[in-house]
Write an enzyme that holds these catalytic residues in place. Sequence first.
Site, short mmCIF file in Angstrom:
data_model
loop_
_atom_site.label_atom_id
_atom_site.label_comp_id
_atom_site.label_asym_id
_atom_site.label_seq_id
_atom_site.Cartn_x
_atom_site.Cartn_y
_atom_site.Cartn_z
CD GLU A 130 19.34 30.55 10.35
OE1 GLU A 130 20.34 30.82 10.78
OE2 GLU A 130 18.91 29.27 10.29
CB THR A 183 24.43 27.46 6.20
OG1 THR A 183 24.62 26.64 7.56
CG2 THR A 183 23.24 27.02 5.50
#
Length: 309
Positions: A130, A183
């Site tokens: 991530e 993101t």
Amino acid sequence: MLKSSVRIFAPATISNVGPGFDLMGFALEQPGDIMIVKTNDTGLIRIINNTSSDIPLDPDKNVASVSVFALLEALGCTTGFDLIFETKINPGSGIGSSAASCTAAVVGVNELLNRPFTQKELLPFAMKGEFIASGSVHADNVAPALLGGFILIRDYNPIDIVRLEAPHDLICTVAHPNIQIKTSESRKLIPKELSVKKALEQCGNIAGLMAGLTTSDYALIGRSLHDVIAEPVRAALIPGYNEIKARLSETGALGGNISGSGPSVFALSDNPESARKAGVLMNDVFTKAGLDSKVYISKVSRQGTRLID
Ligand code: HSE
């Protein structure tokens, strides 16, 4: 005998959940990723993409393989694996696409290695993957994707995961407009500092949301779904967001906010009719803004990433 291939489902997730920036997230029943993980005799991690999504094939740049590298390094294991993407949540949608890839891969590899780690112990490996997607350490998608349910990350140092009991009849509507927000880019907008006044507002809403969830106080859940950290700076990236937020009460939904770093938007309801109407509203507003959107309606899934057939 050890298996040589497994098929894994990893759920989409709603992170932040309003005030819980980087601290809260929950798993959805649908959509999700489906990944086949197979051992290979090359000693390499290979990415095979059978989806129409654009997925990095370079194992050093793919979040799934980076997570697997971390797991294998911890074990000193040199086995090779194929990570075959069969179904993919749209990347950049704000519903935990990269998290699902990370957790599907580590759960699959762990299974094929005869489970040297518990499901919870896989979290740091998934977080490594991530990290390369977002450029920062956060677990509010990977933790619920891995473990299911509604999760609070009380602290990152060391990581302290708390499972919250959400009411059974809580329903999430999420609409994904057809644009992508990275993101890593939208995190650059987040303010570096917060005034005490805003910090108190945020703490009040986090505490209110948690209290509302654990006591099934729906009105309290609804009025706690506000965020002073990310929502004010990210709203402008999502055409129609302010109108959706302002008009959600017309649908009977409890409230809503941006899902993760967007562009998806979510609402929580305590009945199916409001959940449906919230989806219609979101879809209508996005259409007016010139965007197609996909709406999902789901309860909080108690199940995280798991083997399927
Ligand atoms: N908490 C993260 C953020 C989630 O808002 O940047 C992104 O997936």
